[in-house]
Design a protein around this motif. Structure first.
Motif: not given
Length: 717
Positions: A324-326, A260-267, A292-296, A336-338
């Motif tokens: 929200v981001q995911f 697998k290429d990456r690990i995505i942690y959605v919170i 990657n979120h609004s506070n970073i 930009a989002k896609c």
């Protein structure tokens, strides 16, 4: 004639349309390879910029002539063809403006729909097109889930992602003369080795009657389960069981075993993101983890530029992001989002606090998970202490496998508090209950009640916490609270639900006004969190108030169902009670409320005529529906400096993100109420979206932003 696509800023280098389209085609085909759609990616790339091979565009590029639509030409060529090519026209026509709705044959040429753009008069590019050979499109290797319409739309959005990312990257590479500072990365064995080294001291503990021994048991099971085949897994781990590290262990082992290429942690919460991302960086290194979120804000520093670039397309081994981001990205239509979506394929995706998946869009969100698992090589991991029983939302052939060994036994072992229902109390009775407590956390559903009871108790060691405080103020208060708890001093906190998840505090007693069972269990996780007291010394009290107070509409059904759970189960924090709660919640809401805007239905119906409502759905699918505005609090030197930048005319989202640390988000109508009362200085360059609080007396160190009944409500999120 030589047709140019780009000219470098110094005017010394040129890239032809042919070179650019060929580069984008090859890159898009590479991006589509994980889901076996190379011909689609290649065809989209070859066709996307043929409209630049016109005298009009060359005049624009070379002589700063008028703007030219260069996206429609390739789409019109595809629409003329038979078979599956017209579907690809969605991606080509929208590679700058966004995926459109199809519209109808009645649409005019300037309507913006696919049908409308098909009628648009464009500059002639037939000379170039005579030399363009679009490849044969192979049938997508996807399994149609249920009706299949959602599956086709999802596939087109993934191809669109391949195209726009390839277009961005090739253009960037040319303009920077190959000197971009991107540092892409994929999950590798070195990351698994780093994790194993980090946990090696834990693995030596085999005594299952100790906390560390139990954590080790869960960790070892996670590593072992990581070797099992891709699919959908649940990790039901009680508070204190080491879920964060164990879930990462499963993901890394699985990624290495299956490439697998990456690990995505959605919170769900940014507060949890920040602490989890730091744990991952401590284990794997700073360069492996992207937040990657609004506070970073990675800023403009050269050191952080690779992270800033990676945030555009998620090209890092570990990505930590929000619900929200995911999910909004998977229903977005803009480039930009896609752009990042194709990099989600062939990943391990961890949904932390899975019970917080958005109820109003639960069905579309589950469909995204199923598409990713069935058609895009992803493994899904659902992590929580309150598993929301999602089995019946997936297709019948999908079986969710549990990672945690001996789940019931683990919950009994890690039980830190007894949850007791103490019935109905008046506010006066509640105040007398809590006045004698030394260390207690009190959580209410109504923010005005939080303020009112705090004022009744106000004194040494009494704290008020809510999102009425700007984030830096709230963090400072939390540090004071933790310090008092650590030193055994009096500490009673009156708060909204913001402290239920992601806030690492340990109280002897917790008082929780009746809410959803998942919220009650989360609140109980703040009671005797470290397990330093006996079970009978730490209690979580559940109660209702005698005095009625306003309640957010989304809380009403959960509260009513929780009343049933309280009556039916002696321990409402048990796995059986939690399962019953979610089953009742989902049954009562039904499909209508679990897909509020009929998102899935819109795609299924549209498939019958090849009419996919990409733009319409992008407008509808918002996890936070209410429009909010930002009120900035000018109390700290850094806040004053940043606010002055706004006053002097600087206008950037980057600046607003920084100012978010010194601001309170409020609903639009409440913003207007405060403004009409004269409390706000509107910053006009933000079209009344941002204001500075004028009245210093309206914001206090103890209470944050004080809102009177007539001033309106403040958003809690």
């Amino acid at each position: 004639m030589k047709y140019l696509a780009h000219i470098s800023e110094d005017g010394l280098r040129e890239q032809t349309v042919e070179e650019h389209c060929e580069n984008v085609a090859e890159l898009a085909a590479q991006f589509a390879e994980p889901f076996h759609a190379e011909s689609w990616g290649y065809c989209a790339g070859i066709m996307h910029d043929v409209g630049k091979a016109t005298t009009g565009f060359q005049n624009r590029l070379l002589h700063d002539g008028p703007r030219v639509d260069h996206s429609t030409a390739g789409a019109q060529e595809l629409l003329k063809r038979e078979g599956m090519y017209p579907l690809l026209a969605y991606c080509v026509v929208g590679h700058h403006a966004g995926l459109p709705d199809k519209g109808t044959e009645a649409d005019s040429a300037d309507s913006g729909t696919l049908c409308g753009r098909g009628k648009k008069k464009i500059l002639d590019c037939h000379e170039y097109m005579n030399n363009v050979e679009a490849p044969t499109l192979e049938s997508p290797e996807i399994k149609y889930i249920k009706g299949g319409g959602f599956s086709v739309a999802f596939f087109l959005r993934m191809i669109y992602s391949c195209l726009v990312d390839a277009d961005f990257l090739d253009t960037e590479d040319f303009m920077d003369d190959g000197k971009t500072e991107r540092q892409p990365g994929k999950a590798e064995k070195r990351l698994l080795d780093a994790l194993l080294e980090y946990v090696s001291p834990w693995l030596k503990n085999t005594n299952r009657e100790t906390v560390n021994g139990r954590r080790t048991e869960i960790l070892k099971a996670s590593l072992e389960m990581g070797k099992k085949e891709p699919g959908i897994y649940s990790m039901t781990v009680p508070t204190g069981g080491g879920k964060t590290v164990a879930s990462l262990a499963f993901a890394l082992e699985h990624a290495c075993t299956y490439g697998k290429d990456r690990i995505i942690y959605v919170i769900p919460y940014t507060s949890i993101i920040e602490q989890n991302a730091q744990v991952f960086r401590d284990i794997l290194g700073d360069d492996a983890v992207l937040e990657n979120h609004s506070n970073i804000d990675y800023g403009e520093s050269e050191e952080l530029k690779p992270m800033q670039l990676a945030a555009e397309n998620w090209d890092k081994p570990v990505v930590v992001t929000t619900n929200v981001q995911f999910f909004e990205s998977f229903f977005a239509n803009g480039p930009a989002k896609c752009r990042k979506l194709h990099n989600v394929a062939n990943s391990v995706i961890i949904f932390d606090e899975a019970q917080k998946l958005p109820t109003q869009y639960l069905i579309p969100c589950v469909r995204v998970m199923e598409e990713l698992a069935v058609n895009y090589g992803c493994t899904i991991e659902l992590c929580t202490a309150t598993q929301p029983s999602l089995d019946w939302f997936f297709s019948e052939n999908i079986k969710i496998q549990e990672i945690c060994p001996r789940v019931h036994d683990q919950f009994q072992f890690f039980k830190r508090t007894e949850v007791k229902n103490i019935g109905t109390l008046s506010e006066e009775e509640f105040v007398e209950h809590v006045r004698v407590e030394k260390q207690a956390l009190c959580i209410f559903n109504n923010r005005k009640r939080v303020q009112r009871i705090y004022k009744e108790l106000q004194g040494e060691g009494i704290y008020h916490l809510s999102t009425l405080m700007y984030p830096i103020h709230r963090k400072r208060k939390l540090n004071e609270i933790r310090d008092r708890l650590k030193h055994g001093e009096k500490c009673v906190v009156i708060a909204t639900s913001l402290v239920e998840a992601g806030v690492d505090v340990d109280f002897q007693f917790v008082y929780r006004e009746l809410a959803g069972v998942d919220s009650i269990v989360q609140a109980a996780g703040r009671c005797n969190r470290e397990g330093l007291r006996r079970l009978d010394e730490s209690t979580t009290y559940v109660f209702t108030f005698q005095e009625k107070a306003g309640m957010a509409s989304e809380l009403r059904q959960p509260v009513e169902i929780s009343k049933n759970i309280v009556e039916d189960f002696s321990d409402i924090s048990s796995l059986e009670a939690i399962e019953s709660y979610f089953q009742q919640l989902h049954y009562i809401k039904g499909e209508q409320q679990l897909d509020r805007d009929h998102i899935v239905e819109q795609f299924e119906k549209g498939a019958k005529t090849g009419s996919y409502p990409f733009a319409s759905v992008a407008e509808q699918f918002k996890l936070i529906k209410n429009n909010t505005k930002l009120i900035l609090i000018e109390k700290e030197p850094e806040a004053k400096r940043l606010i002055d930048q706004l006053r002097y005319g600087e206008k950037s989202r980057k600046l607003i993100r920084k100012l978010g640390n010194y601001g309170v988000q409020v609903y639009e109508q409440d913003f207007e109420s405060l403004n009409s009362a004269g409390f706000l200085e509107i910053l006009d360059q933000w079209n009344s979206e941002v204001a500075v609080l004028r009245d210093d007396g309206k914001y206090s160190e103890d209470m944050g932003l004080e809102i009177n009944e007539k001033d309106g409500e403040v958003l809690i999120w």
